[in-house]
Design an enzyme around this catalytic site. Structure first.
Site, PDB file in Angstrom:
ATOM      1  N   ARG A  64      10.985  -2.088  12.157  1.00  0.00           N
ATOM      2  CA  ARG A  64      10.252  -2.428  13.367  1.00  0.00           C
ATOM      3  C   ARG A  64       9.807  -3.878  13.263  1.00  0.00           C
ATOM      4  O   ARG A  64       9.626  -4.408  12.168  1.00  0.00           O
ATOM      5  CB  ARG A  64       9.053  -1.501  13.572  1.00  0.00           C
ATOM      6  N   GLU A  96       0.831  -1.197   0.000  1.00  0.00           N
ATOM      7  CA  GLU A  96       0.000   0.000   0.000  1.00  0.00           C
ATOM      8  C   GLU A  96       0.863   1.243   0.000  1.00  0.00           C
ATOM      9  O   GLU A  96       2.060   1.189   0.272  1.00  0.00           O
ATOM     10  CB  GLU A  96      -0.978   0.021   1.182  1.00  0.00           C
ATOM     11  N   GLU A 120      -5.149   6.165   9.035  1.00  0.00           N
ATOM     12  CA  GLU A 120      -3.755   5.965   9.376  1.00  0.00           C
ATOM     13  C   GLU A 120      -3.618   5.985  10.892  1.00  0.00           C
ATOM     14  O   GLU A 120      -4.538   6.347  11.616  1.00  0.00           O
ATOM     15  CB  GLU A 120      -2.884   7.070   8.752  1.00  0.00           C
ATOM     16  N   GLY A 121      -2.427   5.599  11.358  1.00  0.00           N
ATOM     17  CA  GLY A 121      -2.149   5.677  12.784  1.00  0.00           C
ATOM     18  C   GLY A 121      -2.168   4.343  13.506  1.00  0.00           C
ATOM     19  O   GLY A 121      -1.869   4.273  14.689  1.00  0.00           O
ATOM     20  N   LYS A 132      -8.893  -3.027   5.003  1.00  0.00           N
ATOM     21  CA  LYS A 132      -8.333  -1.738   5.400  1.00  0.00           C
ATOM     22  C   LYS A 132      -9.299  -0.584   5.143  1.00  0.00           C
ATOM     23  O   LYS A 132      -9.798  -0.434   4.029  1.00  0.00           O
ATOM     24  CB  LYS A 132      -7.032  -1.468   4.629  1.00  0.00           C
TER      25      LYS A 132
END
Length: 552
Positions: A520, A209, A434-435, A430
């Protein structure tokens, strides 16, 4: 059954329990004392920090795939810019979504307002982050893009901090001096990136994405310095060369400074839009401090949208005035979720900013270009070539795409819904948000789609093929977590982020660069991976040419 990558050293760690406990505490102390901190969500205070969660070891990542992600970033920057300036395309992508999604509708109405009035500023600044994960294909493991972010590009600093954890002691002094503004050239040399030297020549890159907002972790990019300190403490100095150097913070801040210089008013300021409570304060502040280091005469102001509504004004010449100063650049670290708009006042503040002559990072066009519906449309056959005329560039970008499916009320949408209902574990659902913490997985997909089967609501979502990355073992070090949990081996998967900047004057691209990276990781049992949301932990890539795998 899962495929495992061998870690960068033999596990479990061969240390006595008391030595291992001391090592973990030393790494936590080093990290927080070098800027790797966040505000606590549970006990928020402006006067306290807690250590940012991180992996004890860096995660193995194929060097060739890392280089591909790095090399493709300028093309993704370019794509985002072209998409943001195509009104017809943005409208065609979002026309059904804005019927049922209030937040996206508000953003689009704001865009239409400033467009009808005429954009006051031709110059645009994008600070983007593309996120990738590896996935098994017939011929091997390749990376796929998870998302691209174009707002709140943070955590660049933490990557720098974490890398220094594993450097000899003189590296510690240089980081502290960087914070104080001394020994500037030496600090820059310490953080210079060298991972662009090799040329990728095999595997493809695939996009999952494209996000253009909430691009955080620019200031706390990866835990490479932490891992350098770990290797130094373990006497494994030969492994330091496998950790690519990182200069995300410097690169991102140089983009802001270049935009300020183009604004051409030496008395103007930079405005950072923040949340009412900024948990990720170290990441944000280090951008501010790095700007001051690179350009001491440049002042930075931090305000939330509520404060802008109450304190800012727009002059007759469309200058944005805050604290009596003309604003040259607005850097959004908030504004990407409905929670940041508590009332009409915050929407009015955003509109005031967009109407102004200030250079926005991102502007509303870039914000919309990062919505999930736009990314899904770009993945359809032939659509990418509308924006990228260079055949090699468009081919390289398309190789990154994974399956993305619209859920509109038509035949294609019905087919996508049936796929998801038949096998929900293969997909991610989805929304236009965002976030972190917004996606649906597994049976939650079936429940959601069943509830809106014949409703326009389903068009506000997209369906994405779920990526199945290889697994590694690691230790996840978290604040306020006892030694037993910190010293327990976990199965994790990793996500690589690549930072880019693009500065344009209309259609003229002035700067288009890749400037750094982050990584991450999260537990294999965890669907979401946001560090800020509390699920992911900071990591760094340990680059190798051969990735031995085993099946468990």
């Amino acid at each position: 059954m899962a495929v495992y990558l061998n870690p960068c050293l033999s596990l479990p760690i061969n240390l006595a329990e008391n030595e291992f406990e001391d090592l973990i505490q030393k790494l936590k102390d080093w990290t927080i004392m070098h800027g790797g901190g966040m505000r606590s969500k549970k006990q928020y205070s402006n006067d306290s920090l807690t250590v940012v969660p991180f992996t004890l070891l860096p995660s193995v990542f194929p060097r060739s795939e890392f280089q591909k992600a790095v090399s493709i970033q300028p093309a993704l920057n370019e794509l985002t810019h072209y998409v943001s300036n195509d009104h017809a395309f943005l409208y065609s992508c979002l026309e059904k979504t804005i019927e049922v999604d209030e937040f996206t509708r508000n953003l689009f109405n704001l865009y239409e307002t400033v467009r009808s009035e005429g954009f006051a500023q031709r110059i645009s600044l994008g600070m983007l982050r593309s996120d990738f994960m590896q996935e098994k294909e017939a011929s091997g493991y390749y990376i796929k893009q998870v998302e691209m972010n174009t707002i709140a590009s943070g955590f660049g600093w933490l990557g720098i901090v974490s890398g220094d954890i594993h450097r000899p002691q003189k590296g510690h002094t240089m980081c502290i001096l960087l914070m104080c503004g001394a020994l500037q050239s030496r600090c820059l040399g310490l953080l210079r990136s060298d991972y662009l030297l090799d040329v990728c020549n095999s595997s493809s890159v695939k996009q999952v994405e494209l996000n253009t907002i909430a691009s955080s972790f620019g200031g706390l990019t990866s835990t490479a310095p932490t891992h350098r300190f770990f290797f130094q403490q373990m006497g494994l100095l030969d492994k330091l060369k496998m950790l690519p150097e990182n200069k995300a913070l410097q690169g991102l801040c140089s983009g802001i400074i270049k935009a300020w210089e183009l604004f051409n008013d030496k008395d103007s300021v930079i405005l950072i839009i923040i949340e009412n409570q900024s948990m990720n304060v170290c990441d944000q502040r280090f951008h501010e401090f790095e700007i001051a280091r690179q350009k001491p005469e440049l002042n930075v102001i931090r305000k939330n949208l509520t404060q802008i509504a109450n304190e800012a004004k727009l002059s007759d010449t469309k200058d944005l005035i805050v604290q009596g100063k003309k604003v040259a650049v607005v850097y959004f670290r908030a504004g990407y979720t409905p929670d940041h708009y508590h009332s009409e006042a915050e929407w009015s503040a955003r509109l005031m900013i967009e109407r102004s002559k200030a250079i926005k990072c991102p502007n509303i066009q870039y914000h919309l270009a990062g919505t999930k519906k736009v990314q899904q449309a770009l993945a359809t056959p032939g659509m990418l070539e509308r924006f990228i005329k260079d055949t090699k560039k468009s081919t390289d970008i398309r190789k990154m795409f994974t399956g993305l499916y619209a859920l509109d009320l038509n035949e294609d949408g019905d087919k996508a819904v049936k796929m998801a209902l038949d096998c929900p574990e293969r997909f991610v659902l989805k929304p236009q948000r965002e976030g972190g913490g917004n996606n649906l997985y597994g049976e939650d997909i079936r429940h959601k789609l069943t509830s809106c089967m014949n409703s326009k609501e389903r068009s506000a979502w997209i369906l994405m093929d779920k990526i199945n990355p290889p697994v590694q073992q690691n230790y996840l070090i978290r604040p306020n977590q006892d030694f037993k949990k910190n010293s327990s081996l976990c199965d994790v998967v990793s996500e690589l982020g690549i930072f880019g900047i693009i500065l344009c004057d209309g259609d003229n691209i002035l700067i288009n660069e890749q400037v750094g990276h982050m990584m991450r990781s999260k537990l294999t049992s965890c669907n979401e991976g946001g560090v800020h949301a509390g699920d992911g932990v900071l990591d760094s890539p340990f680059l190798i040419d051969d990735c031995p795998m085993k099946i468990k």
